[in-house]
Design a protein around this motif. Structure first.
Motif, PDB file in Angstrom:
ATOM      1  N   UNK A 319       0.841  -1.195   0.000  1.00 38.28           N
ATOM      2  CA  UNK A 319       0.000   0.000   0.000  1.00 38.28           C
ATOM      3  C   UNK A 319       0.879   1.249   0.000  1.00 38.28           C
ATOM      4  N   UNK A 320       0.384   2.294  -0.621  1.00 38.94           N
ATOM      5  CA  UNK A 320       1.088   3.576  -0.568  1.00 38.94           C
ATOM      6  C   UNK A 320       0.766   4.239   0.778  1.00 38.94           C
ATOM      7  N   UNK A 321       1.452   3.753   1.817  1.00 45.72           N
ATOM      8  CA  UNK A 321       1.129   4.157   3.179  1.00 45.72           C
ATOM      9  C   UNK A 321       1.282   5.664   3.400  1.00 45.72           C
ATOM     10  N   UNK A 322       2.305   6.257   2.823  1.00 47.80           N
ATOM     11  CA  UNK A 322       2.552   7.680   3.049  1.00 47.80           C
ATOM     12  C   UNK A 322       1.386   8.523   2.525  1.00 47.80           C
ATOM     13  N   UNK A 323       0.892   8.198   1.339  1.00 47.67           N
ATOM     14  CA  UNK A 323      -0.236   8.956   0.789  1.00 47.67           C
ATOM     15  C   UNK A 323      -1.508   8.712   1.602  1.00 47.67           C
ATOM     16  N   UNK A 324      -1.731   7.474   1.972  1.00 47.58           N
ATOM     17  CA  UNK A 324      -2.916   7.150   2.770  1.00 47.58           C
ATOM     18  C   UNK A 324      -2.920   7.944   4.072  1.00 47.58           C
ATOM     19  N   UNK A 325      -1.788   7.995   4.746  1.00 48.34           N
ATOM     20  CA  UNK A 325      -1.696   8.737   6.005  1.00 48.34           C
ATOM     21  C   UNK A 325      -1.986  10.217   5.780  1.00 48.34           C
ATOM     22  N   UNK A 326      -1.443  10.785   4.708  1.00 43.97           N
ATOM     23  CA  UNK A 326      -1.677  12.206   4.426  1.00 43.97           C
ATOM     24  C   UNK A 326      -3.159  12.492   4.221  1.00 43.97           C
ATOM     25  N   UNK A 327      -3.856  11.608   3.485  1.00 44.07           N
ATOM     26  CA  UNK A 327      -5.286  11.797   3.253  1.00 44.07           C
ATOM     27  C   UNK A 327      -6.074  11.642   4.551  1.00 44.07           C
ATOM     28  N   UNK A 328      -5.748  10.607   5.330  1.00 41.17           N
ATOM     29  CA  UNK A 328      -6.466  10.370   6.588  1.00 41.17           C
ATOM     30  C   UNK A 328      -6.293  11.541   7.562  1.00 41.17           C
ATOM     31  N   UNK A 329      -5.081  12.052   7.660  1.00 42.44           N
ATOM     32  CA  UNK A 329      -4.837  13.148   8.598  1.00 42.44           C
ATOM     33  C   UNK A 329      -5.618  14.393   8.203  1.00 42.44           C
ATOM     34  N   UNK A 330      -5.616  14.729   6.936  1.00 42.53           N
ATOM     35  CA  UNK A 330      -6.331  15.936   6.502  1.00 42.53           C
ATOM     36  C   UNK A 330      -7.837  15.758   6.663  1.00 42.53           C
ATOM     37  N   UNK A 331      -8.342  14.592   6.272  1.00 38.64           N
ATOM     38  CA  UNK A 331      -9.770  14.330   6.434  1.00 38.64           C
ATOM     39  C   UNK A 331     -10.178  14.345   7.900  1.00 38.64           C
ATOM     40  N   UNK A 332      -9.363  13.731   8.745  1.00 35.71           N
ATOM     41  CA  UNK A 332      -9.688  13.676  10.166  1.00 35.71           C
ATOM     42  C   UNK A 332      -9.762  15.043  10.801  1.00 35.71           C
ATOM     43  N   UNK A 333      -8.785  15.893  10.494  1.00 34.40           N
ATOM     44  CA  UNK A 333      -8.816  17.251  11.038  1.00 34.40           C
ATOM     45  C   UNK A 333     -10.048  18.001  10.533  1.00 34.40           C
ATOM     46  N   UNK A 334     -10.375  17.824   9.277  1.00 35.61           N
ATOM     47  CA  UNK A 334     -11.514  18.534   8.695  1.00 35.61           C
ATOM     48  C   UNK A 334     -12.824  18.077   9.314  1.00 35.61           C
ATOM     49  N   UNK A 335     -12.983  16.768   9.495  1.00 32.74           N
ATOM     50  CA  UNK A 335     -14.221  16.257  10.093  1.00 32.74           C
ATOM     51  C   UNK A 335     -14.364  16.710  11.541  1.00 32.74           C
ATOM     52  N   UNK A 336     -13.275  16.672  12.297  1.00 32.25           N
ATOM     53  CA  UNK A 336     -13.335  17.125  13.682  1.00 32.25           C
ATOM     54  C   UNK A 336     -13.766  18.586  13.757  1.00 32.25           C
ATOM     55  N   UNK A 337     -13.217  19.402  12.865  1.00 33.09           N
ATOM     56  CA  UNK A 337     -13.556  20.828  12.861  1.00 33.09           C
ATOM     57  C   UNK A 337     -15.025  21.059  12.535  1.00 33.09           C
ATOM     58  N   UNK A 338     -15.529  20.365  11.509  1.00 27.00           N
ATOM     59  CA  UNK A 338     -16.901  20.634  11.087  1.00 27.00           C
ATOM     60  C   UNK A 338     -17.905  20.140  12.114  1.00 27.00           C
ATOM     61  N   UNK A 339     -17.679  18.960  12.706  1.00 25.54           N
ATOM     62  CA  UNK A 339     -18.611  18.458  13.710  1.00 25.54           C
ATOM     63  C   UNK A 339     -18.557  19.306  14.974  1.00 25.54           C
ATOM     64  N   UNK A 340     -17.359  19.703  15.380  1.00 28.18           N
ATOM     65  CA  UNK A 340     -17.229  20.524  16.579  1.00 28.18           C
ATOM     66  C   UNK A 340     -17.900  21.878  16.375  1.00 28.18           C
ATOM     67  N   UNK A 341     -17.725  22.466  15.194  1.00 28.01           N
ATOM     68  CA  UNK A 341     -18.351  23.756  14.914  1.00 28.01           C
ATOM     69  C   UNK A 341     -19.872  23.658  14.961  1.00 28.01           C
ATOM     70  N   UNK A 342     -20.416  22.570  14.447  1.00 24.21           N
ATOM     71  CA  UNK A 342     -21.864  22.399  14.460  1.00 24.21           C
ATOM     72  C   UNK A 342     -22.399  22.264  15.884  1.00 24.21           C
TER      73      UNK A 342
END
Length: 352
Positions: A319-342
């Motif tokens: 697996x392209x682990x480095x790319x997967x981690x980059x996507x997961x980290x950005x998505x995770x931060x974004x989801x946390x922000x949007x749910x917390x803001x709501x």
């Protein structure tokens, strides 16, 4: 045992090449690299040592080597270089995150979809089960003469709504007054507990508008029966067929069967206690036989102060682990922000 610098460099080169090409890597190919000033014979000796140490496998005699599960574990723990998302990747994620999606389950489904598109692996996104989710806000929204939508938001960012009849003469002001009253008296209680509280907290109002409160109680009861179900969204199962490791149809079908079993996915992607904790389960580390040839990479994200959820990808150990981690980290931060803001904006519940 710690690897010498030369073995370390050769092993990381083999892993990077094999991730990119899916082709066993030979000593001749490595010797041509400008960053490795070694002869083919020297590289073959080092590769033999790495094979004896359990980091490389040789699928066929006279063929090149491929990384073992042990090598991938060392790679993700110590060798992997951090990578950044490009502008197109970020734009794809923001198009999902920035939408005013009302239902949390819909956002989870969109998350699984964009995750599979960006990584080219099957993806799974899981919302919190929210069995103990507490009521955060109740809003009665007028939608037509004699009708209103009851919208209940919990502290796990789940939303429940139901169309109901309202007493004759109830206008927007009256519905707003009852919205504030219901929120004030039921906030902090679970959906199940709130049903019983209607009888004790709204004595006078209940006697005056019995049918109205019966509808609210019915909405709470029906949604309380749903909260134990953990919403699971699956995306991109067909991505398996892009990878040569799953060219065998029977193996692919077995993997897809596991992916489509919600109980298994909930168990495999169980949220970790800390937000944005990336977890790797590689090959033989998986307990399920069907997953022994696969890797699972998951990330947890926070919804409000008390709830965690998770998402991740499933693919070959190559697996392209480095790319997967980059996507997961950005998505995770974004989801946390949007749910917390709501959740912070109690006066503005999700759009029904």
């Amino acid at each position: 045992m710690a690897l010498e610098d030369r073995k370390w460099h050769i092993l990381r080169t083999i892993i990077d090449d094999y991730i990119a090409t899916a082709t066993p890597v030979g000593s001749r190919a490595i010797s041509k690299r400008p960053d490795i000033a070694l002869s083919s014979a020297t590289i073959r000796n080092e590769m033999s040592d790495l094979e004896e140490m359990g980091y490389l496998d040789q699928p066929h005699t006279s063929a090149g080597r491929v990384p073992s599960d042990k090598a991938y574990r060392l790679y993700v723990d110590q060798m992997m270089r951090k990578t950044d998302l490009n502008d197109n990747d970020i734009r794809s994620i923001r198009q999902v995150i920035d939408k005013r999606i009302g239902e949390a389950g819909e956002l989870i489904a969109q998350t699984a979809r964009v995750l599979s598109q960006l990584t080219r692996y099957p993806s799974v996104a899981i919302a919190p089960a929210a069995v103990d989710a507490a009521i955060r806000h109740i809003q009665l929204v007028p939608v037509a003469e004699g009708r209103a939508l009851a919208v209940v938001v919990t502290d796990a960012a789940t939303i429940h709504d139901m169309l109901m009849r309202v007493p004759h003469g109830f206008g927007a002001d009256e519905l707003e007054r009852y919205s504030r009253m219901l929120t004030a008296r039921l906030r902090g209680h679970t959906l199940g507990d709130a049903t019983a509280l209607l009888e004790t907290q709204f004595g006078d109002e209940l006697r005056q508008h019995r049918a109205f409160f019966d509808q609210i109680a019915d909405a709470l009861q029906r949604n309380a029966r749903k909260v134990g179900r953990t919403p699971v969204a699956l995306g991109g199962t067909s991505n398996l067929f892009f990878h040569p490791e799953f060219k065998d149809l029977e193996q692919a079908r077995s993997m897809i069967s596991v992916l489509e079993t919600e109980d298994i996915m909930v168990h495999l992607l169980e949220p970790r206690p800390q937000p944005m904790q990336i977890t790797f389960t590689i090959g033989g580390e998986n307990q399920l036989d069907e997953m022994k040839g696969a890797s699972i990479v998951t990330a947890s994200y926070r919804i409000g102060p008390a709830h965690m959820a998770s998402f991740g990808v499933i693919g070959p150990t190559r697996m392209d682990y480095a790319r997967v981690v980059a996507v997961l980290e950005y998505l995770g931060r974004s989801l946390s922000e949007i749910f917390t803001a709501r959740l912070q904006d109690e006066s503005q519940p999700f759009d029904p």
